[in-house]
Design a protein around this motif. Structure first.
Motif, PDB file in Angstrom:
ATOM      1  N   VAL A  92       0.851  -1.192   0.000  1.00  0.00           N
ATOM      2  CA  VAL A  92       0.000   0.000   0.000  1.00  0.00           C
ATOM      3  C   VAL A  92       0.889   1.244   0.000  1.00  0.00           C
ATOM      4  CG1 VAL A  92      -1.963  -1.086   1.126  1.00  0.00           C
ATOM      5  CG2 VAL A  92      -0.181  -0.059   2.516  1.00  0.00           C
ATOM      6  N   SER A 119       2.011   5.202   0.649  1.00  0.00           N
ATOM      7  CA  SER A 119       1.936   6.116   1.789  1.00  0.00           C
ATOM      8  C   SER A 119       2.059   7.558   1.317  1.00  0.00           C
ATOM      9  CB  SER A 119       3.051   5.811   2.795  1.00  0.00           C
ATOM     10  OG  SER A 119       4.320   6.065   2.213  1.00  0.00           O
ATOM     11  N   LEU A 163      -1.396   6.105   5.336  1.00  0.00           N
ATOM     12  CA  LEU A 163      -1.813   5.398   4.128  1.00  0.00           C
ATOM     13  C   LEU A 163      -2.317   6.416   3.122  1.00  0.00           C
ATOM     14  CD1 LEU A 163      -3.813   2.426   5.723  1.00  0.00           C
ATOM     15  CD2 LEU A 163      -1.521   2.335   4.727  1.00  0.00           C
ATOM     16  N   ASP A 184      -4.854   6.569   1.284  1.00  0.00           N
ATOM     17  CA  ASP A 184      -6.287   6.884   1.290  1.00  0.00           C
ATOM     18  C   ASP A 184      -6.795   7.328   2.656  1.00  0.00           C
ATOM     19  OD1 ASP A 184      -6.039   4.485   2.546  1.00  0.00           O
ATOM     20  OD2 ASP A 184      -7.519   3.414   1.339  1.00  0.00           O
ATOM     21  N   THR A 185      -5.917   7.512   3.614  1.00  0.00           N
ATOM     22  CA  THR A 185      -6.332   8.036   4.920  1.00  0.00           C
ATOM     23  C   THR A 185      -6.604   9.531   4.808  1.00  0.00           C
ATOM     24  OG1 THR A 185      -5.093   6.384   6.191  1.00  0.00           O
ATOM     25  CG2 THR A 185      -5.622   8.436   7.312  1.00  0.00           C
ATOM     26  N   ASP A 211       0.361   6.372  10.869  1.00  0.00           N
ATOM     27  CA  ASP A 211      -1.023   5.926  10.706  1.00  0.00           C
ATOM     28  C   ASP A 211      -1.171   4.508  11.263  1.00  0.00           C
ATOM     29  OD1 ASP A 211      -3.579   5.304   9.845  1.00  0.00           O
ATOM     30  OD2 ASP A 211      -3.252   5.969   7.784  1.00  0.00           O
ATOM     31  N   GLY A 248      -3.190   2.474  10.445  1.00  0.00           N
ATOM     32  CA  GLY A 248      -3.546   1.598   9.334  1.00  0.00           C
ATOM     33  C   GLY A 248      -2.368   0.810   8.792  1.00  0.00           C
ATOM     34  N   PHE A 249      -1.141   1.296   9.005  1.00  0.00           N
ATOM     35  CA  PHE A 249       0.044   0.562   8.543  1.00  0.00           C
ATOM     36  C   PHE A 249       0.125  -0.828   9.178  1.00  0.00           C
ATOM     37  CE2 PHE A 249       2.277   4.868   7.851  1.00  0.00           C
ATOM     38  CZ  PHE A 249       2.010   4.848   6.496  1.00  0.00           C
ATOM     39  N   GLN A 258      -1.596  -3.772   7.334  1.00  0.00           N
ATOM     40  CA  GLN A 258      -1.222  -4.061   5.961  1.00  0.00           C
ATOM     41  C   GLN A 258      -0.074  -5.065   5.899  1.00  0.00           C
ATOM     42  OE1 GLN A 258      -3.033  -2.810   3.477  1.00  0.00           O
ATOM     43  NE2 GLN A 258      -4.266  -1.689   4.984  1.00  0.00           N
ATOM     44  N   CYS A 279       3.979  -2.009   3.313  1.00  0.00           N
ATOM     45  CA  CYS A 279       3.772  -0.576   3.117  1.00  0.00           C
ATOM     46  C   CYS A 279       4.929  -0.026   2.279  1.00  0.00           C
ATOM     47  CB  CYS A 279       3.714   0.145   4.455  1.00  0.00           C
ATOM     48  SG  CYS A 279       2.534  -0.566   5.636  1.00  0.00           S
TER      49      CYS A 279
END
Length: 322
Positions: free
Chosen positions: A43, A45, A63, A65-66, A121, A123-124, A127, A130
């Motif tokens: 993903v 960053s 991320l 899309d954050t 984030d 969100g990392f 995943q 990254c």
């Protein structure tokens, strides 16, 4: 000078952190980067270099899309709604010691960034891999959050993952939830002139030097090795002031100074004895090799500064009405 791309990659190997690397043209935005590494399984960053009114600095890595609202983030840090802004390009070169477009969590490896707060984030952590620039935006590397944590811990950082999309209330009975991440000290900079903020996009896109080249991406997975050679870190006694990127004359003088210094360092009694009549060719090749990346970075800074100042000049110009 700060850590180079090659030094960083060697450090990751030394720590036996598994990663994949992808060479590509210099990219300007996350969208441009996606054309080359968007289908690699990791993903993307986006990374911002920010400052507050007391000249304390922050790297925010999220991320792609954050959704990051800087006004909300500023309130959560206890800085008020307008307490955060983009750091100037001079601070980017002096503190993180990376060119424009190369903001990355890896930049905190430099001693000059010891006071910079790093916000990651959360969100990392969910995943598999990254993708970040390794201090240079002509390459991307992919690794998991555990690998990133291991690197950060090796340079004395405690990785901090937060929910960057949260918007908790802040008030008299509800203190800012991220106040602990505000740096206790601010770095001492060498005579930064008052300038307009950096041309980093406030919509939180990664930036760099533009190019439309469609060169193919070369990718190779790098496996950890128990025999990885140790990387000798050069101590940072003082931070070199950034070049005056908007002044063409001083820009050229800076190039000549660096070339002259490198030339003098290449000529010695030993090199004369070793190469004899071939010394000229040897010195020329070494200078090209030693200056190529440095000059490319300086030219990129100059180009982007000229573009940015031209843009601001255009927005300030108001033609007279007839």
């Amino acid at each position: 000078m700060g850590y180079s791309k090659d030094q960083l990659l060697a450090r990751l190997k030394e720590l036996q952190i598994e990663f994949s690397q992808y060479e590509h043209p210099i990219v300007l935005t996350v969208e441009a980067q996606a054309k080359y590494v968007g289908n690699t399984g990791g993903v993307l960053s986006k990374n911002l270099f920010l400052k507050d009114k007391k000249h304390r600095y922050y790297v925010v890595s999220a991320l792609a899309d954050t959704k990051v609202d800087l006004k909300v983030l500023s309130q959560r840090l206890g800085l008020g709604k307008g307490g955060l802004r983009m750091a100037p390009e001079e601070a980017l070169g002096e503190i993180l010691q990376v060119p424009l477009g190369c903001v990355t969590p890896f930049a905190v490896v430099n001693e000059s960034a010891r006071h910079v707060s790093l916000l990651l984030d959360q969100g990392f952590k969910t995943q598999k891999c990254c993708i970040f620039h390794p201090l240079s935006n002509d390459m991307s590397i992919s690794l998991n959050a555990q690998g990133l944590d291991k690197f950060l811990e090796s340079v004395g950082r405690n990785p901090s993952y937060i929910d960057l999309e949260a918007n908790p209330p802040v008030g008299k009975d509800q203190p800012p939830d991220l106040a602990a991440f505000v740096p206790s000290d601010s770095p001492v900079l060498s005579d930064l002139p008052g300038k307009a903020p950096s041309s980093q996009d406030s919509t939180v896109k990664s930036v760099g030097a533009a190019t439309n080249s469609a060169a193919a991406v070369t990718a190779k997975a790098v496996k950890p090795s128990g025999k990885a050679q140790n990387v000798k870190e050069k101590p940072v006694d003082s931070v070199r002031p950034p070049i005056p990127a908007a002044d063409a004359g001083k820009f050229v003088e800076e190039l000549l100074d660096r070339a002259s210094a490198l030339l003098l360092s290449e000529i010695s009694e030993d090199s004369i004895k070793q190469h004899g009549g071939q010394l000229g060719d040897e010195v020329a090749n070494n200078i090209k090799k030693g200056l190529r990346e440095d000059l490319k970075n300086l030219a990129t800074i100059f180009k982007n500064t000229a573009y940015t100042e031209g843009f601001y000049a255009g927005t300030r110009y108001q033609p007279k009405r007839l």
